[in-house]
Write a protein that holds these residues in place. Structure first.
Motif, short mmCIF file in Angstrom:
data_model
loop_
_atom_site.label_atom_id
_atom_site.label_comp_id
_atom_site.label_asym_id
_atom_site.label_seq_id
_atom_site.Cartn_x
_atom_site.Cartn_y
_atom_site.Cartn_z
N LEU A 32 -13.79 -54.42 76.97
CA LEU A 32 -14.18 -53.23 77.73
C LEU A 32 -13.06 -52.86 78.69
CD1 LEU A 32 -16.41 -51.22 78.62
CD2 LEU A 32 -17.13 -52.95 80.25
N ILE A 33 -12.55 -51.63 78.55
CA ILE A 33 -11.50 -51.14 79.44
C ILE A 33 -12.03 -49.88 80.10
CG2 ILE A 33 -9.19 -50.15 79.56
CD1 ILE A 33 -8.32 -52.15 77.52
N GLN A 34 -12.01 -49.89 81.43
CA GLN A 34 -12.51 -48.75 82.19
C GLN A 34 -11.35 -48.07 82.89
OE1 GLN A 34 -16.11 -49.42 84.32
NE2 GLN A 34 -15.64 -47.87 85.84
N SER A 35 -11.33 -46.74 82.85
CA SER A 35 -10.27 -45.99 83.49
C SER A 35 -10.86 -44.85 84.30
CB SER A 35 -9.29 -45.44 82.46
OG SER A 35 -8.31 -44.65 83.10
N ASP A 36 -10.54 -44.84 85.61
CA ASP A 36 -10.95 -43.72 86.46
C ASP A 36 -9.83 -43.34 87.41
OD1 ASP A 36 -11.02 -45.88 88.11
OD2 ASP A 36 -13.06 -45.58 88.83
N ARG A 37 -8.59 -43.56 86.96
CA ARG A 37 -7.42 -43.27 87.79
C ARG A 37 -7.22 -41.79 88.02
NH1 ARG A 37 -2.36 -46.65 85.36
NH2 ARG A 37 -3.51 -48.54 84.97
N PHE A 38 -7.55 -40.98 87.02
CA PHE A 38 -7.22 -39.56 87.08
C PHE A 38 -8.47 -38.72 87.26
CE2 PHE A 38 -4.08 -41.70 84.37
CZ PHE A 38 -2.94 -41.43 85.09
N ARG A 39 -8.26 -37.44 87.62
CA ARG A 39 -9.38 -36.53 87.84
C ARG A 39 -9.94 -36.01 86.53
NH1 ARG A 39 -8.12 -32.78 92.99
NH2 ARG A 39 -9.95 -31.77 92.12
N SER A 40 -9.09 -35.94 85.50
CA SER A 40 -9.57 -35.36 84.24
C SER A 40 -10.00 -36.43 83.26
CB SER A 40 -8.48 -34.48 83.60
OG SER A 40 -7.52 -35.26 82.97
N GLN A 41 -11.02 -36.10 82.50
CA GLN A 41 -11.56 -37.02 81.50
C GLN A 41 -10.51 -37.32 80.43
OE1 GLN A 41 -14.67 -35.81 78.49
NE2 GLN A 41 -15.98 -36.76 80.04
N GLU A 42 -9.77 -36.30 80.02
CA GLU A 42 -8.78 -36.46 78.94
C GLU A 42 -7.68 -37.44 79.35
OE1 GLU A 42 -7.42 -36.49 75.35
OE2 GLU A 42 -9.25 -35.43 75.87
N ARG A 43 -7.19 -37.32 80.58
CA ARG A 43 -6.12 -38.24 81.04
C ARG A 43 -6.65 -39.66 81.16
NH1 ARG A 43 -2.62 -36.03 85.86
NH2 ARG A 43 -1.47 -37.92 85.39
N ASN A 44 -7.91 -39.81 81.56
CA ASN A 44 -8.51 -41.14 81.63
C ASN A 44 -8.68 -41.74 80.24
OD1 ASN A 44 -8.72 -41.55 84.41
ND2 ASN A 44 -10.58 -40.35 84.54
N ARG A 45 -9.01 -40.90 79.25
CA ARG A 45 -9.12 -41.36 77.86
C ARG A 45 -7.78 -41.89 77.38
NH1 ARG A 45 -11.49 -37.09 73.90
NH2 ARG A 45 -11.63 -38.91 72.57
N GLU A 46 -6.72 -41.11 77.62
CA GLU A 46 -5.38 -41.52 77.21
C GLU A 46 -4.96 -42.82 77.90
OE1 GLU A 46 -2.77 -38.26 78.04
OE2 GLU A 46 -3.88 -36.90 76.72
N ASP A 47 -5.27 -42.92 79.20
CA ASP A 47 -4.93 -44.10 79.98
C ASP A 47 -5.62 -45.34 79.41
OD1 ASP A 47 -3.81 -45.57 82.22
OD2 ASP A 47 -5.84 -45.55 83.07
N ALA A 48 -6.91 -45.23 79.09
CA ALA A 48 -7.66 -46.37 78.54
C ALA A 48 -7.08 -46.79 77.19
CB ALA A 48 -9.14 -46.01 78.41
N MET A 49 -6.74 -45.82 76.35
CA MET A 49 -6.16 -46.11 75.03
C MET A 49 -4.80 -46.81 75.19
SD MET A 49 -7.94 -45.12 72.39
CE MET A 49 -9.00 -43.89 71.70
N GLN A 50 -3.98 -46.31 76.12
CA GLN A 50 -2.67 -46.91 76.33
C GLN A 50 -2.79 -48.33 76.87
OE1 GLN A 50 -0.67 -44.19 78.94
NE2 GLN A 50 -0.15 -42.76 77.31
N ARG A 51 -3.76 -48.56 77.74
CA ARG A 51 -3.95 -49.90 78.29
C ARG A 51 -4.42 -50.88 77.23
NH1 ARG A 51 -7.48 -48.64 83.37
NH2 ARG A 51 -7.97 -50.84 83.15
N LEU A 52 -5.30 -50.43 76.33
CA LEU A 52 -5.74 -51.30 75.24
C LEU A 52 -4.57 -51.60 74.30
CD1 LEU A 52 -7.89 -52.82 73.63
CD2 LEU A 52 -8.43 -50.67 72.47
N ALA A 53 -3.78 -50.57 73.97
CA ALA A 53 -2.63 -50.76 73.08
C ALA A 53 -1.62 -51.73 73.71
CB ALA A 53 -1.96 -49.43 72.77
N ALA A 54 -1.40 -51.61 75.02
CA ALA A 54 -0.46 -52.50 75.71
C ALA A 54 -0.97 -53.93 75.70
CB ALA A 54 -0.25 -52.02 77.15
N LEU A 55 -2.28 -54.11 75.86
CA LEU A 55 -2.89 -55.44 75.83
C LEU A 55 -2.70 -56.09 74.46
CD1 LEU A 55 -4.58 -57.23 77.80
CD2 LEU A 55 -6.59 -56.36 76.63
N VAL A 56 -2.91 -55.31 73.40
CA VAL A 56 -2.76 -55.83 72.04
C VAL A 56 -1.29 -56.14 71.75
CG1 VAL A 56 -3.07 -55.34 69.58
CG2 VAL A 56 -4.84 -54.69 71.21
N ARG A 57 -0.39 -55.25 72.21
CA ARG A 57 1.05 -55.50 72.01
C ARG A 57 1.47 -56.80 72.69
NH1 ARG A 57 2.00 -50.24 73.85
NH2 ARG A 57 1.55 -48.86 72.13
#
Length: 145
Positions: free
Chosen positions: A79-104
């Motif tokens: 479970l990765i939660q992202s609420d860094r940004f004001r927009s939902q789309e940027r938070n979606r991208e942030d969560a995806m990038q964090r998951l990808a970085a974790l797997v890498r």
């Protein structure tokens, strides 16, 4: 490199986490956003069905479970939660990038530790320092009497 695609999440090295193993839910964020934060569900919870994954190698999955730590739920989801940004789309991208970085990071094999012995010089320096410290303490104890 596109992180999130319709067919899944590209984590590099030719591996893609299928979209069927990823799910998103949106919740109200506690971070920046002013009055908007009380009305719009801009925070994202990205869930990766880790226990059902077949595309990643077993050794990577073991390292990923260790790296995920408390983000790995009892039901086998990361479970990765992202609420860094004001927009939902940027938070979606942030969560995806964090998951990808974790797997890498899980793809990186840890370097095996090689046992070494202390050198003769380091042993002598250690013993000399211990003798010096003992002498200092001995001087203190005789000064009190």
């Amino acid at each position: 490199m596109s992180e999130g695609r319709q067919d899944g999440l590209d984590v590099g090295r030719g591996y893609i986490i299928p979209a069927s193993e990823l799910s998103e839910s949106f919740i109200r964020a506690s971070g920046p956003g002013g009055q908007n934060v009380n009305k719009v569900a801009s925070a994202v919870q990205l869930r990766f069905q880790f226990s059902e994954n077949t595309s990643l190698p077993d050794d990577v999955k073991r390292r990923l479970a260790r790296l995920a730590g408390s983000r790995l739920t009892l039901s086998g989801e990361i479970l990765i939660q992202s609420d860094r940004f004001r927009s939902q789309e940027r938070n979606r991208e942030d969560a995806m990038q964090r998951l990808a970085a974790l797997v890498r990071k899980a793809f990186e094999r840890p370097k095996p530790r090689k046992a070494t012995r202390p050198t003769k010089g380091s042993k002598e320096r250690r013993l000399k320092a211990k003798k010096q410290r003992g002498a200092t303490k001995k001087l203190r104890s005789t000064a009190i009497d």
